[in-house]
Design an enzyme around this catalytic site. Structure first.
Site, PDB file in Angstrom:
ATOM      1  N   GLY A  15       0.815  -1.217   0.000  1.00 36.95           N
ATOM      2  CA  GLY A  15       0.000   0.000   0.000  1.00 36.95           C
ATOM      3  C   GLY A  15       0.844   1.260   0.000  1.00 36.95           C
ATOM      4  O   GLY A  15       1.623   1.502   0.922  1.00 36.95           O
ATOM      5  N   GLY A  17      -0.308   4.409   0.174  1.00 38.54           N
ATOM      6  CA  GLY A  17      -1.160   5.525   0.591  1.00 38.54           C
ATOM      7  C   GLY A  17      -0.397   6.407   1.569  1.00 38.54           C
ATOM      8  O   GLY A  17       0.840   6.386   1.617  1.00 38.54           O
ATOM      9  N   PHE A  18      -1.119   7.173   2.382  1.00 38.30           N
ATOM     10  CA  PHE A  18      -0.462   8.082   3.322  1.00 38.30           C
ATOM     11  C   PHE A  18       0.473   7.338   4.273  1.00 38.30           C
ATOM     12  O   PHE A  18       1.601   7.767   4.518  1.00 38.30           O
ATOM     13  CB  PHE A  18      -1.515   8.830   4.153  1.00 38.30           C
ATOM     14  CG  PHE A  18      -2.176   9.946   3.405  1.00 38.30           C
ATOM     15  CD1 PHE A  18      -1.511  11.138   3.198  1.00 38.30           C
ATOM     16  CD2 PHE A  18      -3.450   9.809   2.902  1.00 38.30           C
ATOM     17  CE1 PHE A  18      -2.104  12.175   2.507  1.00 38.30           C
ATOM     18  CE2 PHE A  18      -4.057  10.841   2.203  1.00 38.30           C
ATOM     19  CZ  PHE A  18      -3.388  12.033   2.009  1.00 38.30           C
ATOM     20  N   VAL A  83      -2.123  -7.358  -4.296  1.00 35.19           N
ATOM     21  CA  VAL A  83      -1.769  -8.386  -3.315  1.00 35.19           C
ATOM     22  C   VAL A  83      -2.990  -9.253  -3.058  1.00 35.19           C
ATOM     23  O   VAL A  83      -4.082  -8.755  -2.783  1.00 35.19           O
ATOM     24  CB  VAL A  83      -1.239  -7.745  -2.016  1.00 35.19           C
ATOM     25  CG1 VAL A  83      -1.028  -8.807  -0.950  1.00 35.19           C
ATOM     26  CG2 VAL A  83       0.071  -7.019  -2.303  1.00 35.19           C
ATOM     27  N   GLU A 174     -18.182  18.159   1.459  1.00 37.26           N
ATOM     28  CA  GLU A 174     -17.304  18.843   0.499  1.00 37.26           C
ATOM     29  C   GLU A 174     -17.802  18.648  -0.931  1.00 37.26           C
ATOM     30  O   GLU A 174     -17.795  19.584  -1.733  1.00 37.26           O
ATOM     31  CB  GLU A 174     -15.862  18.346   0.663  1.00 37.26           C
ATOM     32  CG  GLU A 174     -15.308  18.759   2.025  1.00 37.26           C
ATOM     33  CD  GLU A 174     -13.820  18.464   2.232  1.00 37.26           C
ATOM     34  OE1 GLU A 174     -13.251  19.064   3.132  1.00 37.26           O
ATOM     35  OE2 GLU A 174     -13.242  17.642   1.512  1.00 37.26           O
ATOM     36  N   ASP A 305      -5.421   3.388   8.049  1.00 38.81           N
ATOM     37  CA  ASP A 305      -6.841   3.034   8.158  1.00 38.81           C
ATOM     38  C   ASP A 305      -7.093   1.559   8.435  1.00 38.81           C
ATOM     39  O   ASP A 305      -8.127   1.198   8.992  1.00 38.81           O
ATOM     40  CB  ASP A 305      -7.564   3.383   6.838  1.00 38.81           C
ATOM     41  CG  ASP A 305      -7.941   4.854   6.751  1.00 38.81           C
ATOM     42  OD1 ASP A 305      -7.632   5.607   7.698  1.00 38.81           O
ATOM     43  OD2 ASP A 305      -8.549   5.244   5.733  1.00 38.81           O
ATOM     44  N   ALA A 322      -6.088  11.105   7.489  1.00 45.35           N
ATOM     45  CA  ALA A 322      -4.706  11.055   7.023  1.00 45.35           C
ATOM     46  C   ALA A 322      -3.663  11.150   8.159  1.00 45.35           C
ATOM     47  O   ALA A 322      -2.640  10.450   8.116  1.00 45.35           O
ATOM     48  CB  ALA A 322      -4.480  12.175   6.012  1.00 45.35           C
ATOM     49  N   GLN A 323      -3.901  11.996   9.154  1.00 48.25           N
ATOM     50  CA  GLN A 323      -2.861  12.233  10.164  1.00 48.25           C
ATOM     51  C   GLN A 323      -2.443  10.977  10.940  1.00 48.25           C
ATOM     52  O   GLN A 323      -1.236  10.723  11.073  1.00 48.25           O
ATOM     53  CB  GLN A 323      -3.278  13.362  11.114  1.00 48.25           C
ATOM     54  CG  GLN A 323      -2.852  14.737  10.623  1.00 48.25           C
ATOM     55  CD  GLN A 323      -1.352  14.835  10.335  1.00 48.25           C
ATOM     56  OE1 GLN A 323      -0.513  14.352  11.080  1.00 48.25           O
ATOM     57  NE2 GLN A 323      -1.002  15.453   9.220  1.00 48.25           N
TER      58      GLN A 323
HETATM   59  C1  LIG Z   1     -12.987  11.156  -0.625  1.00 49.31           C
HETATM   60  C2  LIG Z   1     -12.135  11.137   0.612  1.00 49.31           C
HETATM   61  C3  LIG Z   1     -11.871  12.332   1.275  1.00 49.31           C
HETATM   62  C4  LIG Z   1     -11.078  12.346   2.415  1.00 49.31           C
HETATM   63  N1  LIG Z   1     -10.825  13.541   3.027  1.00 49.31           N
HETATM   64  C5  LIG Z   1      -9.990  13.568   4.079  1.00 49.31           C
HETATM   65  C6  LIG Z   1      -9.630  14.807   4.679  1.00 49.31           C
HETATM   66  O1  LIG Z   1     -10.089  15.866   4.255  1.00 49.31           O
HETATM   67  N2  LIG Z   1      -8.746  14.796   5.713  1.00 49.31           N
HETATM   68  C7  LIG Z   1      -8.215  13.633   6.174  1.00 49.31           C
HETATM   69  O2  LIG Z   1      -7.401  13.678   7.093  1.00 49.31           O
HETATM   70  N3  LIG Z   1      -8.548  12.451   5.651  1.00 49.31           N
HETATM   71  C8  LIG Z   1      -9.419  12.377   4.614  1.00 49.31           C
HETATM   72  N4  LIG Z   1      -9.745  11.179   4.051  1.00 49.31           N
HETATM   73  C9  LIG Z   1      -9.242   9.938   4.668  1.00 49.31           C
HETATM   74  C10 LIG Z   1      -7.795   9.667   4.312  1.00 49.31           C
HETATM   75  O3  LIG Z   1      -7.613   9.828   2.923  1.00 49.31           O
HETATM   76  C11 LIG Z   1      -7.439   8.263   4.758  1.00 49.31           C
HETATM   77  O4  LIG Z   1      -7.605   8.200   6.149  1.00 49.31           O
HETATM   78  C12 LIG Z   1      -5.999   7.923   4.390  1.00 49.31           C
HETATM   79  O5  LIG Z   1      -5.875   7.856   2.994  1.00 49.31           O
HETATM   80  C13 LIG Z   1      -5.568   6.610   5.010  1.00 49.31           C
HETATM   81  O6  LIG Z   1      -4.262   6.328   4.591  1.00 49.31           O
HETATM   82  P1  LIG Z   1      -3.772   4.823   4.397  1.00 49.31           P
HETATM   83  O7  LIG Z   1      -2.371   4.893   3.982  1.00 49.31           O
HETATM   84  O8  LIG Z   1      -4.154   4.018   5.566  1.00 49.31           O
HETATM   85  O9  LIG Z   1      -4.673   4.257   3.196  1.00 49.31           O
HETATM   86  P2  LIG Z   1      -4.815   4.776   1.709  1.00 49.31           P
HETATM   87  O10 LIG Z   1      -4.340   6.169   1.562  1.00 49.31           O
HETATM   88  O11 LIG Z   1      -6.219   4.454   1.313  1.00 49.31           O
HETATM   89  O12 LIG Z   1      -3.817   3.840   0.879  1.00 49.31           O
HETATM   90  C14 LIG Z   1      -4.013   2.473   0.714  1.00 49.31           C
HETATM   91  C15 LIG Z   1      -3.207   2.029  -0.493  1.00 49.31           C
HETATM   92  O13 LIG Z   1      -3.204   0.607  -0.524  1.00 49.31           O
HETATM   93  C16 LIG Z   1      -3.407   0.162  -1.846  1.00 49.31           C
HETATM   94  N5  LIG Z   1      -3.999  -1.182  -1.758  1.00 49.31           N
HETATM   95  C17 LIG Z   1      -5.091  -1.546  -1.039  1.00 49.31           C
HETATM   96  N6  LIG Z   1      -5.308  -2.865  -1.142  1.00 49.31           N
HETATM   97  C18 LIG Z   1      -4.335  -3.338  -1.948  1.00 49.31           C
HETATM   98  C19 LIG Z   1      -4.032  -4.643  -2.435  1.00 49.31           C
HETATM   99  N7  LIG Z   1      -4.747  -5.730  -2.099  1.00 49.31           N
HETATM  100  N8  LIG Z   1      -2.975  -4.780  -3.267  1.00 49.31           N
HETATM  101  C20 LIG Z   1      -2.226  -3.696  -3.614  1.00 49.31           C
HETATM  102  N9  LIG Z   1      -2.460  -2.464  -3.178  1.00 49.31           N
HETATM  103  C21 LIG Z   1      -3.500  -2.287  -2.352  1.00 49.31           C
HETATM  104  C22 LIG Z   1      -4.327   1.206  -2.462  1.00 49.31           C
HETATM  105  O14 LIG Z   1      -4.218   1.227  -3.871  1.00 49.31           O
HETATM  106  C23 LIG Z   1      -3.798   2.490  -1.812  1.00 49.31           C
HETATM  107  O15 LIG Z   1      -2.814   3.103  -2.589  1.00 49.31           O
HETATM  108  C24 LIG Z   1     -10.542  11.132   2.910  1.00 49.31           C
HETATM  109  C25 LIG Z   1     -10.795   9.936   2.245  1.00 49.31           C
HETATM  110  C26 LIG Z   1     -11.586   9.935   1.093  1.00 49.31           C
HETATM  111  C27 LIG Z   1     -11.858   8.640   0.374  1.00 49.31           C
END
Ligand SMILES: Cc1cc2nc3c(=O)[nH]c(=O)nc-3n(C[C@H](O)[C@H](O)[C@H](O)COP(=O)(O)OP(=O)(O)OC[C@H]3O[C@@H](n4cnc5c(N)ncnc54)[C@H](O)[C@@H]3O)c2cc1C
Length: 431
Positions: A15, A17-18, A83, A174, A305, A322-323
């Site tokens: 992953g 993501g953030f 994955v 939003e 998350d 995100a934080q």
């Molecule tokens: C529309 C929207 C608006 C938001 N607005 C806000 C905001 O204003 N402020 C805020 O703080 N938070 C906001 N959030 C929440 C924030 O974006 C999430 O809390 C944050 O992205 C979590 O980070 P993460 O790294 O856990 O997961 P993510 O950023 O979701 O990253 C997960 C990654 O894992 C990858 N992945 C998942 N499963 C697999 C797999 N099986 N195989 C390969 N890759 C995989 C995905 O492609 C992704 O790139 C928002 C979320 C959304 C959807």
């Protein structure tokens, strides 16, 4: 999977993501072989997805190539891979491009949309959890407008111009504000022959106020802002069905709309192979200790998350924003470095920097500790913070340029139907 063998311990992150990116950036220079896996070849800045859907920003402005992040290290690799499962006994991760073994594994797969088992909504509603979905929504909205302008049936036109969103958390609020701004400032100039009094935006929320995770003050202010923009807010109302364009609820509210967006909940996106006891079933998220180790495993961690760290202050885990994801990623990097040097790891402490939501031009609400405010200053802070956290100078520059252009010209740059949503051939939705 084609990754060279070295004598270094291999750290695999699932992953980008953030959470995954925060961790990877801190581990690049360490004596490990770092492998980042993601189904997309880019990191998505999810908080600005709604601006892609509402044509304010191009998708490229809120995405950043994961290869560019990992290329800075000598022993770092990125593989675009889905994955499929993990085998903790053999320390292997299976993907659609082959298997890879690990010494340390970090699961940072985030969350996906939760439909709470409602099949009609899952099949028919639009969602906005990643870039392809945000672009689908942009296309559908614009295609409906194009259809509305040629239809002579007034009821059909109203259905095409009616937008409904279920869930008034930050995403729903939003997005509703973004669509309302389009209606007020942009669309009447694009479609001078259409009567925009026919366009309605409905925001439906099961709780007794909008923005339930934020303060009552933020909720009141946001309600006022949205009502001023002409958004119809329906509280204490749950959508029960969406089929043949008909929205049904548990109250007498019911109407037809060609665009129904589900923003009412998320659930974890776990990978199979981890024992069931380590997964919290109602949330689909891994239970982790204060070092982010998944319950029952020493070398498998979960961050962001997908993880639930129950603490005294956060008995149900940290908020899914995100934080916590960024902070857990950075903290785990410190702990892994400590561990590699034979030193003990330290428990994670979350520092709450507050929360915010924007409702449109000059309008946002901010909660930072005791300080709760809304309006222009809040909007300015919202913009500054979002620019700050966007990855890459180019993305920041283009976003700032687009925002300034939109602000001065009351225009949105990206009202393009690049690929049709209605005539799509691939009807499988990406999770
Ligand atoms: C529309 C929207 C608006 C938001 N607005 C806000 C905001 O204003 N402020 C805020 O703080 N938070 C906001 N959030 C929440 C924030 O974006 C999430 O809390 C944050 O992205 C979590 O980070 P993460 O790294 O856990 O997961 P993510 O950023 O979701 O990253 C997960 C990654 O894992 C990858 N992945 C998942 N499963 C697999 C797999 N099986 N195989 C390969 N890759 C995989 C995905 O492609 C992704 O790139 C928002 C979320 C959304 C959807």
């Amino acid at each position: 999977m084609n990754i060279p063998f070295t004598n270094l311990p291999r750290l695999v992150i699932i992953g980008g993501g953030f959470a995954g990116v925060a961790l990877a950036r801190k581990m690049i220079k360490e004596d490990v072989q770092l492998v980042v896996l993601d189904r997309h070849n880019y990191h998505t800045f999810q908080p600005l997805l709604y601006q892609v859907s509402t044509s304010s920003l191009e998708p490229d402005s809120i995405a950043y190539p994961l290869r560019k992040i990992v290329k800075r290290g000598k022993n770092t690799f990125f593989r675009m891979a889905e994955v499929l499962s993990i085998d903790p006994d053999t320390q292997k991760v299976s993907t659609n491009i082959g298997d890879i073994s690990y010494d340390y594994l970090v699961i940072a797969t985030g969350a996906r949309t939760n439909f709470f088992g409602n099949k009609t909504i899952e099949h028919n509603a639009m969602r906005m959890k990643n870039l392809p979905q945000a672009l689908n929504l942009r296309s559908l909205m614009l295609e409906n407008l194009e259809q509305a302008v040629i239809t002579e049936d007034h009821e059909k036109r109203k259905e095409l111009l009616r937008f409904a969103l279920a869930g008034a958390g930050p995403t729903g609020v939003e997005l509703a504000g973004g669509i309302a701004e389009l209606k007020l400032n942009v669309l009447p100039r694009d479609y001078p022959d259409m009567n925009f009094d026919d366009m309605e935006i409905h925001l439906i929320e099961g709780a007794s106020r909008i923005l339930p995770p934020m303060s009552e003050h933020a909720s009141e202010k946001a309600t006022k802002f949205l009502e001023k923009l002409g958004v119809h807010i329906h509280l204490n109302t749950q959508v029960t069905q969406y089929e043949d364009n008909l929205v049904s609820t548990n109250t007498d509210l019911s109407f037809k709309t060609a665009t129904f967006i589900w923003s009412a909940g998320v659930t974890g996106a776990p990978v199979s192979g981890i024992k069931a006891e380590s997964l919290i079933p109602r949330a689909n998220r891994y239970k982790v200790n204060q070092f982010n180790q998944i319950d029952g495993y020493d070398t498998i961690f979960a961050i962001g998350d997908i993880s639930v760290m129950e603490t005294k202050e956060y008995p149900k885990g940290h908020p899914m924003v995100a934080q916590p994801a960024i902070q857990q990623g950075k903290h785990l990097a410190k702990n892994l470095k400590q561990h590699l040097r034979g030193k003990p790891m330290t428990p994670f402490q979350y520092f709450d920097k507050g929360s915010m939501a924007t409702i449109g031009r000059n309008k946002a609400v901010v909660d930072i500790g005791k300080f709760k405010f809304g309006g222009f200053f809040a909007w300015f802070i919202w913009m500054f913070i979002h620019l700050w956290f966007l990855i890459g100078f180019r993305n920041r520059f283009i976003t700032l340029f687009n925002w300034s252009y939109n602000y001065i010209n009351y225009d949105k740059a990206a009202r393009l139907i690049v690929r049709s949503y209605k005539n799509r051939t691939d009807t499988t939705e990406r999770v």
